[in-house]
Design a protein around this motif. Structure first.
Motif, PDB file in Angstrom:
ATOM      1  N   THR A  90       0.848  -1.193   0.000  1.00  0.00           N
ATOM      2  CA  THR A  90       0.000   0.000   0.000  1.00  0.00           C
ATOM      3  C   THR A  90       0.880   1.238   0.000  1.00  0.00           C
ATOM      4  N   ASP A  91       0.538   2.239  -0.844  1.00  0.00           N
ATOM      5  CA  ASP A  91       1.329   3.458  -0.867  1.00  0.00           C
ATOM      6  C   ASP A  91       0.798   4.467   0.156  1.00  0.00           C
ATOM      7  N   LEU A  92       1.419   5.635   0.233  1.00  0.00           N
ATOM      8  CA  LEU A  92       1.044   6.602   1.255  1.00  0.00           C
ATOM      9  C   LEU A  92      -0.341   7.206   1.027  1.00  0.00           C
ATOM     10  N   ASP A  93      -0.861   7.126  -0.210  1.00  0.00           N
ATOM     11  CA  ASP A  93      -2.198   7.634  -0.501  1.00  0.00           C
ATOM     12  C   ASP A  93      -3.284   6.588  -0.264  1.00  0.00           C
ATOM     13  N   GLY A  94      -2.898   5.355   0.057  1.00  0.00           N
ATOM     14  CA  GLY A  94      -3.882   4.317   0.343  1.00  0.00           C
ATOM     15  C   GLY A  94      -4.209   3.406  -0.814  1.00  0.00           C
ATOM     16  N   ASP A  95      -3.598   3.624  -1.985  1.00  0.00           N
ATOM     17  CA  ASP A  95      -3.796   2.706  -3.105  1.00  0.00           C
ATOM     18  C   ASP A  95      -2.922   1.470  -2.908  1.00  0.00           C
ATOM     19  N   SER A  96      -3.460   0.306  -3.248  1.00  0.00           N
ATOM     20  CA  SER A  96      -2.771  -0.957  -2.986  1.00  0.00           C
ATOM     21  C   SER A  96      -2.634  -1.780  -4.254  1.00  0.00           C
ATOM     22  N   MET A  97      -1.640  -2.667  -4.238  1.00  0.00           N
ATOM     23  CA  MET A  97      -1.516  -3.735  -5.224  1.00  0.00           C
ATOM     24  C   MET A  97      -1.551  -5.058  -4.482  1.00  0.00           C
ATOM     25  N   ILE A  98      -2.245  -6.020  -5.073  1.00  0.00           N
ATOM     26  CA  ILE A  98      -2.315  -7.373  -4.510  1.00  0.00           C
ATOM     27  C   ILE A  98      -1.957  -8.365  -5.611  1.00  0.00           C
ATOM     28  N   VAL A  99      -1.044  -9.268  -5.312  1.00  0.00           N
ATOM     29  CA  VAL A  99      -0.662 -10.342  -6.240  1.00  0.00           C
ATOM     30  C   VAL A  99      -0.847 -11.662  -5.520  1.00  0.00           C
ATOM     31  N   TRP A 100      -1.441 -12.627  -6.198  1.00  0.00           N
ATOM     32  CA  TRP A 100      -1.700 -13.925  -5.579  1.00  0.00           C
ATOM     33  C   TRP A 100      -1.436 -15.035  -6.587  1.00  0.00           C
ATOM     34  N   THR A 101      -1.448 -16.254  -6.105  1.00  0.00           N
ATOM     35  CA  THR A 101      -1.246 -17.420  -6.965  1.00  0.00           C
ATOM     36  C   THR A 101      -2.546 -18.198  -7.076  1.00  0.00           C
ATOM     37  N   ARG A 102      -2.663 -18.945  -8.173  1.00  0.00           N
ATOM     38  CA  ARG A 102      -3.770 -19.882  -8.323  1.00  0.00           C
ATOM     39  C   ARG A 102      -3.262 -21.131  -9.010  1.00  0.00           C
ATOM     40  N   TYR A 103      -3.951 -22.217  -8.753  1.00  0.00           N
ATOM     41  CA  TYR A 103      -3.624 -23.484  -9.400  1.00  0.00           C
ATOM     42  C   TYR A 103      -4.334 -23.561 -10.744  1.00  0.00           C
ATOM     43  N   ALA A 104      -3.560 -23.845 -11.800  1.00  0.00           N
ATOM     44  CA  ALA A 104      -4.108 -23.953 -13.143  1.00  0.00           C
ATOM     45  C   ALA A 104      -3.375 -25.068 -13.868  1.00  0.00           C
ATOM     46  N   ASN A 105      -4.100 -26.117 -14.222  1.00  0.00           N
ATOM     47  CA  ASN A 105      -3.524 -27.257 -14.934  1.00  0.00           C
ATOM     48  C   ASN A 105      -2.318 -27.841 -14.206  1.00  0.00           C
ATOM     49  N   GLY A 106      -2.433 -27.935 -12.898  1.00  0.00           N
ATOM     50  CA  GLY A 106      -1.377 -28.532 -12.097  1.00  0.00           C
ATOM     51  C   GLY A 106      -0.176 -27.638 -11.847  1.00  0.00           C
ATOM     52  N   LYS A 107      -0.255 -26.359 -12.244  1.00  0.00           N
ATOM     53  CA  LYS A 107       0.854 -25.433 -12.046  1.00  0.00           C
ATOM     54  C   LYS A 107       0.356 -24.185 -11.324  1.00  0.00           C
ATOM     55  N   LEU A 108       1.301 -23.466 -10.739  1.00  0.00           N
ATOM     56  CA  LEU A 108       0.974 -22.219 -10.062  1.00  0.00           C
ATOM     57  C   LEU A 108       1.248 -21.041 -10.986  1.00  0.00           C
ATOM     58  N   GLU A 109       0.255 -20.173 -11.144  1.00  0.00           N
ATOM     59  CA  GLU A 109       0.470 -18.953 -11.895  1.00  0.00           C
ATOM     60  C   GLU A 109       0.101 -17.750 -11.034  1.00  0.00           C
ATOM     61  N   LEU A 110       0.651 -16.605 -11.404  1.00  0.00           N
ATOM     62  CA  LEU A 110       0.464 -15.369 -10.658  1.00  0.00           C
ATOM     63  C   LEU A 110      -0.590 -14.499 -11.320  1.00  0.00           C
ATOM     64  N   LEU A 111      -1.363 -13.809 -10.486  1.00  0.00           N
ATOM     65  CA  LEU A 111      -2.318 -12.821 -10.947  1.00  0.00           C
ATOM     66  C   LEU A 111      -2.194 -11.587 -10.066  1.00  0.00           C
ATOM     67  N   GLY A 112      -2.538 -10.421 -10.610  1.00  0.00           N
ATOM     68  CA  GLY A 112      -2.431  -9.199  -9.832  1.00  0.00           C
ATOM     69  C   GLY A 112      -3.517  -8.219 -10.195  1.00  0.00           C
TER      70      GLY A 112
END
Length: 441
Positions: free
Chosen positions: A315-337
């Motif tokens: 989160t930045d000083l103005d309160g805007d945030s970024m979130i990145v997470w993983t998910r399982y897809a076809n037996g592999k882990l991929e990232l989303l944001g």
């Protein structure tokens, strides 16, 4: 000169991200010129840990407002019989100068999971798990140790400590400990001179790692998972708020975990977490304003996606945030944001390719960096290798092109100076597993 250089770096970064985004939208490849410019802005990676020492994973980094970084890790001297792990730290100054390695823990202790945070001028606090207790120590901006090692926990076993430091230098550690057979969340101040305050019992908890953040006024937010919900409290120099339950509308048959906290300059907090059970695991975020208003939880991952174990929030000083997470897809882990604005608007989800163990840092204005590692299969033994990569993030939530920092590294962590100069630390995957670092762009 320093200000002009910082402006040049930010101007270059925005041109690079804008160019990459425009090229992608037009179906074009990002040009080689962009890649060369990006690589030219990075320093060479260097060995943080000592030669002849074998390090463990999950090194940590905290950066002060001058760009000086404190790196923390655990490592053992391979020339000794038992190669006991010690908690060690080292300063990397913004000028490129490296400080001496300091050992914070005693020989023979069972240590793990150091965490570190720094104030505006580089005075830091390091906390870790040691012999089933939580302990901590102050480190001066020069890298020298301040005061004795302090036991912070009040009962055992105690585990999973985290720490944050106010702009003026007061640290707050939080952790989970067992008392009379039940888990509790506990916090405690570590002052600039290395002395500690009284323990603060926050309430019933779980073995899950808590999360902590602090605003520019020195007000802390601590959040943690209990058996069936996620809760948070604010701690000022004179008071501790009532417990706020964040997850009331969410059904989670498998409980909650992986709590993260981001706090803006005034104390508005974003708390992200996993819900388990049901058809799939999911990632959520709650927004808790400094005035006490709690917004309804926001689903961050798609309802049909099975979220992976790790996610990251910044989160930045103005309160805007970024979130990145993983998910399982076809037996592999991929990232989303995706971006989450200070007003609670969720940006579009960006699919970022294969990866795991994400970490994020945003500067004051919201320009940031994502780091992660990816396990890559190969046809010869050991049949895979792990590479560590980085992607710049614009304040609007656009992800830049992937830059490979090393083809032999895992569990990267990142922190930033106020003007988007990032320090990354990771563990080399191959023997003897040194801790390495790089700064850029």
């Amino acid at each position: 000169m320093a200000l002009r250089a910082a402006r040049h770096r930010r101007s270059w970064k925005r041109r690079f991200l804008a160019g990459a985004s425009a090229a992608a939208a037009a179906g074009l490849a990002v040009t080689a010129t962009m890649a060369i410019n990006a690589e030219a802005a990075w320093t060479s990676s260097w060995n943080v840990s000592a030669s002849g020492w074998s390090a463990a994973d999950s090194p940590q980094v905290s950066v002060d407002r001058q760009g000086d970084a404190l790196l923390a890790w655990t490592a053992g001297d391979m020339s000794t019989t038992y190669s006991y792990q010690r908690v060690q730290t080292r300063v990397q100054y913004a000028s490129g100068t490296k400080g001496a390695i300091r050992t914070l823990s005693p020989d023979g202790a069972a240590v793990s999971w150091p965490e570190t945070a720094s104030d505006d001028t580089g005075d830091s606090a390091v906390v870790w798990q040691q012999d089933s207790q939580v302990v901590g120590r102050r480190v001066a901006a020069s890298g020298s140790l301040v005061g004795p090692l302090q036991k912070l926990s009040t009962s055992a076993p105690a585990t999973t400590p985290v720490v944050a430091v106010t702009p003026g230098g007061t640290a707050m550690a939080a952790w989970a400990e067992i008392r009379d057979g039940s888990w509790y969340a506990v916090a405690r101040r570590i002052k600039l001179d290395g002395t500690v305050g009284a323990p603060i019992t926050l309430g019933s908890g779980s073995a899950e790692k808590p999360a902590i953040g602090v605003d520019r006024n020195g007000q802390f937010v601590v959040a943690w998972a209990r058996a069936s919900d996620v809760v948070a409290r604010r701690i000022t120099s004179t008071s501790v708020s009532a417990t706020k339950v964040l997850t009331t509308p969410i059904a989670s048959y498998g409980g909650f975990g992986m709590v993260r906290v981001g706090v803006d300059r005034d104390g508005d907090a974003v708390i992200s977490y996993h819900s388990g059970g049901g058809a799939v695991a999911q990632v959520w975020a709650s927004r808790w304003s400094r005035t006490g208003t709690l917004a309804a939880p926001l689903r961050i991952s798609a309802a049909a996606d099975n979220a992976g174990f790790h996610h990251a929030l910044a989160t930045d000083l103005d309160g805007d945030s970024m979130i990145v997470w993983t998910r399982y897809a076809n037996g592999k882990l991929e990232l989303l944001g995706r971006r989450l604005s200070a007003g609670g608007t969720r940006g579009a989800v960006t699919t970022l390719g294969l990866g795991d163990r994400p970490d994020l840092a945003l500067d004051d204005d919201g320009d940031g960096m994502l780091v992660f590692h990816t396990v890559v299969a190969k046809s010869t033994p050991p049949y895979s290798y792990t590479k560590t990569s980085a992607r710049l993030v614009s304040r609007s939530g656009t992800f830049g092109a992937t830059k490979t920092l090393t083809s032999d590294g895992r569990v990267p962590q990142v922190d930033t100076a106020p003007s988007a100069r990032f320090t990354v630390v990771w563990q080399q995957e191959s023997f003897p597993y040194p801790i390495k670092s790089v700064t850029g762009p």
